[in-house]
Design a protein around this motif. Structure first.
Motif, PDB file in Angstrom:
ATOM      1  N   ASP A  60     -23.785  21.842  27.132  1.00 26.52           N
ATOM      2  CA  ASP A  60     -23.031  23.060  27.452  1.00 26.52           C
ATOM      3  C   ASP A  60     -23.015  24.022  26.268  1.00 26.52           C
ATOM      4  O   ASP A  60     -23.265  25.212  26.423  1.00 26.52           O
ATOM      5  CB  ASP A  60     -21.596  22.715  27.851  1.00 26.52           C
ATOM      6  N   TYR A  61     -22.653  23.496  25.095  1.00 32.17           N
ATOM      7  CA  TYR A  61     -22.559  24.315  23.883  1.00 32.17           C
ATOM      8  C   TYR A  61     -23.169  23.560  22.722  1.00 32.17           C
ATOM      9  O   TYR A  61     -22.932  22.369  22.600  1.00 32.17           O
ATOM     10  CB  TYR A  61     -21.094  24.644  23.557  1.00 32.17           C
ATOM     11  N   TYR A  73     -18.802  22.458  13.980  1.00 32.49           N
ATOM     12  CA  TYR A  73     -19.112  22.912  15.332  1.00 32.49           C
ATOM     13  C   TYR A  73     -19.015  21.707  16.260  1.00 32.49           C
ATOM     14  O   TYR A  73     -19.583  20.649  15.963  1.00 32.49           O
ATOM     15  CB  TYR A  73     -20.523  23.507  15.403  1.00 32.49           C
ATOM     16  N   ALA A  74     -18.302  21.858  17.364  1.00 36.05           N
ATOM     17  CA  ALA A  74     -18.169  20.786  18.354  1.00 36.05           C
ATOM     18  C   ALA A  74     -19.189  21.018  19.462  1.00 36.05           C
ATOM     19  O   ALA A  74     -19.064  21.967  20.239  1.00 36.05           O
ATOM     20  CB  ALA A  74     -16.753  20.743  18.915  1.00 36.05           C
ATOM     21  N   ILE A  75     -20.202  20.174  19.513  1.00 33.71           N
ATOM     22  CA  ILE A  75     -21.220  20.259  20.558  1.00 33.71           C
ATOM     23  C   ILE A  75     -20.653  19.615  21.805  1.00 33.71           C
ATOM     24  O   ILE A  75     -20.142  18.487  21.748  1.00 33.71           O
ATOM     25  CB  ILE A  75     -22.516  19.556  20.113  1.00 33.71           C
ATOM     26  N   ARG A  76     -20.715  20.317  22.940  1.00 34.92           N
ATOM     27  CA  ARG A  76     -20.166  19.793  24.199  1.00 34.92           C
ATOM     28  C   ARG A  76     -21.296  19.507  25.180  1.00 34.92           C
ATOM     29  O   ARG A  76     -22.159  20.334  25.415  1.00 34.92           O
ATOM     30  CB  ARG A  76     -19.195  20.791  24.823  1.00 34.92           C
ATOM     31  N   ILE A  77     -21.235  18.299  25.764  1.00 32.76           N
ATOM     32  CA  ILE A  77     -22.253  17.862  26.715  1.00 32.76           C
ATOM     33  C   ILE A  77     -21.567  17.430  28.000  1.00 32.76           C
ATOM     34  O   ILE A  77     -20.663  16.593  27.978  1.00 32.76           O
ATOM     35  CB  ILE A  77     -23.072  16.686  26.131  1.00 32.76           C
ATOM     36  N   GLY A  78     -21.993  17.999  29.114  1.00 32.29           N
ATOM     37  CA  GLY A  78     -21.491  17.604  30.424  1.00 32.29           C
ATOM     38  C   GLY A  78     -22.396  16.524  30.999  1.00 32.29           C
ATOM     39  O   GLY A  78     -23.620  16.610  30.904  1.00 32.29           O
ATOM     40  N   ALA A  79     -21.779  15.491  31.570  1.00 32.77           N
ATOM     41  CA  ALA A  79     -22.578  14.388  32.111  1.00 32.77           C
ATOM     42  C   ALA A  79     -21.822  13.668  33.206  1.00 32.77           C
ATOM     43  O   ALA A  79     -20.593  13.627  33.223  1.00 32.77           O
ATOM     44  CB  ALA A  79     -22.925  13.405  30.996  1.00 32.77           C
ATOM     45  N   ALA A 119     -31.289  17.727  21.532  1.00 35.68           N
ATOM     46  CA  ALA A 119     -31.625  17.069  22.795  1.00 35.68           C
ATOM     47  C   ALA A 119     -30.612  15.965  23.017  1.00 35.68           C
ATOM     48  O   ALA A 119     -30.090  15.382  22.064  1.00 35.68           O
ATOM     49  CB  ALA A 119     -33.038  16.498  22.752  1.00 35.68           C
ATOM     50  N   SER A 120     -30.307  15.682  24.271  1.00 39.62           N
ATOM     51  CA  SER A 120     -29.372  14.592  24.570  1.00 39.62           C
ATOM     52  C   SER A 120     -29.978  13.692  25.626  1.00 39.62           C
ATOM     53  O   SER A 120     -30.878  14.082  26.364  1.00 39.62           O
ATOM     54  CB  SER A 120     -28.019  15.139  25.029  1.00 39.62           C
ATOM     55  N   ARG A 121     -29.461  12.481  25.668  1.00 44.67           N
ATOM     56  CA  ARG A 121     -29.896  11.522  26.683  1.00 44.67           C
ATOM     57  C   ARG A 121     -28.719  10.655  27.084  1.00 44.67           C
ATOM     58  O   ARG A 121     -27.780  10.457  26.310  1.00 44.67           O
ATOM     59  CB  ARG A 121     -31.054  10.661  26.178  1.00 44.67           C
ATOM     60  N   THR A 135     -35.004  20.384  25.101  1.00 43.95           N
ATOM     61  CA  THR A 135     -34.427  20.784  23.825  1.00 43.95           C
ATOM     62  C   THR A 135     -33.629  22.074  23.973  1.00 43.95           C
ATOM     63  O   THR A 135     -33.918  22.918  24.816  1.00 43.95           O
ATOM     64  CB  THR A 135     -35.521  21.002  22.763  1.00 43.95           C
ATOM     65  N   ARG A 136     -32.615  22.189  23.166  1.00 42.72           N
ATOM     66  CA  ARG A 136     -31.763  23.383  23.109  1.00 42.72           C
ATOM     67  C   ARG A 136     -31.882  23.897  21.687  1.00 42.72           C
ATOM     68  O   ARG A 136     -31.614  23.184  20.725  1.00 42.72           O
ATOM     69  CB  ARG A 136     -30.322  22.995  23.429  1.00 42.72           C
ATOM     70  N   LYS A 137     -32.305  25.154  21.538  1.00 42.17           N
ATOM     71  CA  LYS A 137     -32.500  25.736  20.211  1.00 42.17           C
ATOM     72  C   LYS A 137     -31.263  26.508  19.795  1.00 42.17           C
ATOM     73  O   LYS A 137     -30.632  27.189  20.598  1.00 42.17           O
ATOM     74  CB  LYS A 137     -33.717  26.656  20.214  1.00 42.17           C
ATOM     75  N   CYS A 138     -30.929  26.386  18.517  1.00 34.12           N
ATOM     76  CA  CYS A 138     -29.831  27.169  17.946  1.00 34.12           C
ATOM     77  C   CYS A 138     -30.135  27.419  16.472  1.00 34.12           C
ATOM     78  O   CYS A 138     -31.046  26.814  15.909  1.00 34.12           O
ATOM     79  CB  CYS A 138     -28.489  26.456  18.121  1.00 34.12           C
ATOM     80  N   LYS A 139     -29.357  28.315  15.878  1.00 33.92           N
ATOM     81  CA  LYS A 139     -29.583  28.650  14.477  1.00 33.92           C
ATOM     82  C   LYS A 139     -28.254  28.608  13.744  1.00 33.92           C
ATOM     83  O   LYS A 139     -27.267  29.177  14.187  1.00 33.92           O
ATOM     84  CB  LYS A 139     -30.193  30.047  14.360  1.00 33.92           C
ATOM     85  N   VAL A 140     -28.253  27.908  12.615  1.00 32.84           N
ATOM     86  CA  VAL A 140     -27.081  27.870  11.752  1.00 32.84           C
ATOM     87  C   VAL A 140     -27.287  28.924  10.671  1.00 32.84           C
ATOM     88  O   VAL A 140     -28.306  28.929   9.978  1.00 32.84           O
ATOM     89  CB  VAL A 140     -26.896  26.469  11.120  1.00 32.84           C
TER      90      VAL A 140
END
Length: 141
Positions: A60-61, A73-79, A119-121, A135-140
């Motif tokens: 999600d984020y 940063y809190a990475i959020r994953i819906g599953a 990437a998540s699994r 993959t989800r791309k982001c920039k810090v």
């Protein structure tokens, strides 16, 4: 003139028929072992697919190409509830996430500026991968 054109048609048709016969003969000469190797396995012999075909998994984020600022940063994953979730940065090792409030989370701290691919699994109860994301791309910054 009509006879000449008929001869040409007959001559042109003969090689086509000969080629078909050659192919049939070649197929007939194929060894039994080679024929067996080209046969597809029965569905029961094919490895079992995912535990749940309706499983879902989405990062999600951060959103695609998001710029991240700060030192946490809190990475959020819906599953779906079909297992537990792991996260990977830049095709690295898989890191377990924590579950809270209906989502899977990864608290990303002490990161350095740069471009990242996430990437998540989802891992099922039998230890096999049930679902994975692209993959989800982001920039810090």
């Amino acid at each position: 003139m009509a006879k000449a054109s008929k001869k040409k048609e007959v001559v042109a048709a003969e090689p086509v028929e000969v080629k078909k016969e050659v192919k049939k003969k070649a197929a007939a000469k194929k060894p039994a072992a080679a024929k067996a190797a080209s046969v597809k396995p029965a569905k029961s012999a094919v490895s079992k697919k995912n535990e749940n075909q309706n499983a879902y998994l989405v990062i999600d984020y951060p959103v695609e190409t998001e710029h991240i600022y700060g030192n946490h940063y809190a990475i959020r994953i819906g599953a779906s509830p079909d297992g537990y979730v792991e996260l990977s940065f830049n095709d690295g090792e898989w890191i377990p996430c924590r579950y809270a409030d209906g989502y899977w989370w990864f608290d990303w701290v002490y990161f350095t500026p740069g471009n990242y691919k996430l990437a998540s699994r989802m891992i099922g109860s039998n230890g096999e991968v049930v679902k994975s994301t692209g993959t989800r791309k982001c920039k810090v910054c």
